[in-house]
Motif scaffolding. Structure first.
Motif, PDB file in Angstrom:
ATOM      1  N   VAL A 128      10.966 -13.619   3.366  1.00  0.00           N
ATOM      2  CA  VAL A 128       9.962 -13.812   4.162  1.00  0.00           C
ATOM      3  C   VAL A 128       9.970 -13.135   5.601  1.00  0.00           C
ATOM      4  O   VAL A 128       9.068 -12.183   5.831  1.00  0.00           O
ATOM      5  CB  VAL A 128       9.696 -15.306   4.405  1.00  0.00           C
ATOM      6  N   LYS A 129      11.082 -13.193   6.088  1.00  0.00           N
ATOM      7  CA  LYS A 129      11.337 -12.243   7.026  1.00  0.00           C
ATOM      8  C   LYS A 129      11.283 -10.791   6.962  1.00  0.00           C
ATOM      9  O   LYS A 129      10.807 -10.215   7.887  1.00  0.00           O
ATOM     10  CB  LYS A 129      12.855 -12.611   7.747  1.00  0.00           C
ATOM     11  N   LEU A 130      11.880 -10.604   5.753  1.00  0.00           N
ATOM     12  CA  LEU A 130      11.602  -8.883   5.692  1.00  0.00           C
ATOM     13  C   LEU A 130      10.470  -8.575   5.695  1.00  0.00           C
ATOM     14  O   LEU A 130      10.068  -7.282   6.085  1.00  0.00           O
ATOM     15  CB  LEU A 130      12.467  -8.587   4.275  1.00  0.00           C
ATOM     16  N   LEU A 131       9.503  -9.353   4.769  1.00  0.00           N
ATOM     17  CA  LEU A 131       7.867  -8.857   4.935  1.00  0.00           C
ATOM     18  C   LEU A 131       7.309  -8.648   6.405  1.00  0.00           C
ATOM     19  O   LEU A 131       6.556  -7.949   6.300  1.00  0.00           O
ATOM     20  CB  LEU A 131       7.272  -9.747   3.994  1.00  0.00           C
ATOM     21  N   ASP A 132       7.710  -9.092   7.209  1.00  0.00           N
ATOM     22  CA  ASP A 132       7.243  -9.148   8.533  1.00  0.00           C
ATOM     23  C   ASP A 132       7.742  -7.907   9.214  1.00  0.00           C
ATOM     24  O   ASP A 132       7.203  -7.208  10.284  1.00  0.00           O
ATOM     25  CB  ASP A 132       7.886 -10.139   9.525  1.00  0.00           C
ATOM     26  N   GLU A 133       8.654  -7.048   8.599  1.00  0.00           N
ATOM     27  CA  GLU A 133       9.140  -5.907   9.289  1.00  0.00           C
ATOM     28  C   GLU A 133       7.906  -4.758   8.862  1.00  0.00           C
ATOM     29  O   GLU A 133       7.286  -4.905   8.108  1.00  0.00           O
ATOM     30  CB  GLU A 133      10.405  -5.292   8.561  1.00  0.00           C
ATOM     31  N   GLU A 134       8.078  -3.691   9.670  1.00  0.00           N
ATOM     32  CA  GLU A 134       7.041  -2.498   9.503  1.00  0.00           C
ATOM     33  C   GLU A 134       7.551  -1.792   8.216  1.00  0.00           C
ATOM     34  O   GLU A 134       8.652  -1.587   7.930  1.00  0.00           O
ATOM     35  CB  GLU A 134       7.392  -1.644  10.764  1.00  0.00           C
ATOM     36  N   GLY A 137       0.816  -1.055   0.002  1.00  0.00           N
ATOM     37  CA  GLY A 137       0.163  -0.134   0.081  1.00  0.00           C
ATOM     38  C   GLY A 137       0.705   1.192   0.223  1.00  0.00           C
ATOM     39  O   GLY A 137       0.274   2.248   0.074  1.00  0.00           O
ATOM     40  N   MET A 138       2.187   1.409  -0.149  1.00  0.00           N
ATOM     41  CA  MET A 138       2.952   2.175  -0.279  1.00  0.00           C
ATOM     42  C   MET A 138       3.832   1.992  -1.785  1.00  0.00           C
ATOM     43  O   MET A 138       4.389   1.155  -1.768  1.00  0.00           O
ATOM     44  CB  MET A 138       4.137   2.353   0.728  1.00  0.00           C
ATOM     45  N   LEU A 139       3.262   3.014  -2.471  1.00  0.00           N
ATOM     46  CA  LEU A 139       3.878   2.767  -3.839  1.00  0.00           C
ATOM     47  C   LEU A 139       5.316   2.563  -3.826  1.00  0.00           C
ATOM     48  O   LEU A 139       5.929   1.530  -4.645  1.00  0.00           O
ATOM     49  CB  LEU A 139       3.627   3.964  -4.738  1.00  0.00           C
ATOM     50  N   GLU A 140       6.458   3.067  -3.254  1.00  0.00           N
ATOM     51  CA  GLU A 140       7.645   2.848  -3.041  1.00  0.00           C
ATOM     52  C   GLU A 140       8.213   1.509  -2.999  1.00  0.00           C
ATOM     53  O   GLU A 140       9.152   0.886  -3.293  1.00  0.00           O
ATOM     54  CB  GLU A 140       8.432   3.687  -2.288  1.00  0.00           C
ATOM     55  N   LEU A 141       7.562   0.889  -1.998  1.00  0.00           N
ATOM     56  CA  LEU A 141       7.658  -0.618  -1.465  1.00  0.00           C
ATOM     57  C   LEU A 141       6.882  -1.556  -2.534  1.00  0.00           C
ATOM     58  O   LEU A 141       7.746  -2.487  -2.732  1.00  0.00           O
ATOM     59  CB  LEU A 141       7.011  -0.904  -0.250  1.00  0.00           C
ATOM     60  N   ASP A 142       5.755  -1.104  -2.931  1.00  0.00           N
ATOM     61  CA  ASP A 142       5.161  -1.968  -3.999  1.00  0.00           C
ATOM     62  C   ASP A 142       5.949  -2.103  -5.290  1.00  0.00           C
ATOM     63  O   ASP A 142       6.006  -3.244  -6.026  1.00  0.00           O
ATOM     64  CB  ASP A 142       3.855  -1.431  -4.337  1.00  0.00           C
ATOM     65  N   VAL A 143       6.662  -1.087  -5.746  1.00  0.00           N
ATOM     66  CA  VAL A 143       7.200  -1.080  -6.973  1.00  0.00           C
ATOM     67  C   VAL A 143       8.504  -1.929  -7.116  1.00  0.00           C
ATOM     68  O   VAL A 143       9.047  -2.112  -8.060  1.00  0.00           O
ATOM     69  CB  VAL A 143       7.528   0.198  -7.725  1.00  0.00           C
ATOM     70  N   LEU A 144       9.201  -2.138  -5.588  1.00  0.00           N
ATOM     71  CA  LEU A 144      10.257  -2.995  -5.605  1.00  0.00           C
ATOM     72  C   LEU A 144       9.799  -4.439  -5.035  1.00  0.00           C
ATOM     73  O   LEU A 144      10.279  -5.222  -5.696  1.00  0.00           O
ATOM     74  CB  LEU A 144      11.029  -2.516  -4.318  1.00  0.00           C
ATOM     75  N   PHE A 145       8.910  -4.610  -4.259  1.00  0.00           N
ATOM     76  CA  PHE A 145       8.567  -6.010  -3.749  1.00  0.00           C
ATOM     77  C   PHE A 145       7.668  -6.909  -4.735  1.00  0.00           C
ATOM     78  O   PHE A 145       8.064  -8.103  -5.034  1.00  0.00           O
ATOM     79  CB  PHE A 145       7.618  -5.919  -2.627  1.00  0.00           C
ATOM     80  N   VAL A 146       6.670  -6.399  -5.485  1.00  0.00           N
ATOM     81  CA  VAL A 146       5.997  -7.086  -6.469  1.00  0.00           C
ATOM     82  C   VAL A 146       6.758  -7.468  -7.270  1.00  0.00           C
ATOM     83  O   VAL A 146       6.651  -8.705  -7.756  1.00  0.00           O
ATOM     84  CB  VAL A 146       4.653  -6.371  -6.778  1.00  0.00           C
TER      85      VAL A 146
END
Length: 84
Positions: free
Chosen positions: A45-51, A17-26
């Motif tokens: 997977v561990k990274l995705l648990d972070e804030e 839901g944060m564009l900057e993260l979405d364009v990297l992660f997806v």
């Protein structure tokens, strides 16, 4: 070993839901995750648990994660999108 169902779930979790993260992660999950070593997949997977706020500052290279595992996967993600 991560199944196709696992990867689909990770793709969904990568939509932060944060564009900057979405364009990297997806795209990372769609194009690179399956080719990672299993230890690096676990790190992702561990990274995705972070804030989200922490993810943002790490991926924008404003701070370096204290956890070496998180440091490694952040570097892998950034190397994939930064020109050599």
């Amino acid at each position: 070993m991560y199944t196709e169902d696992d990867i689909r779930r990770l793709r969904w979790q990568s939509r932060r839901g944060m564009l900057e993260l979405d364009v990297l992660f997806v795209p990372f999950v769609e194009e690179a995750f399956a080719d990672l070593e299993e230890a690096d997949q676990d790190r992702f997977v561990k990274l995705l648990d972070e804030e989200d706020q922490d993810l943002f500052v790490w991926l924008m290279e404003r701070e370096v994660p204290a956890d070496p595992d998180i440091q490694r996967i952040v570097r892998i993600i950034l190397e994939r999108v930064q020109p050599s």
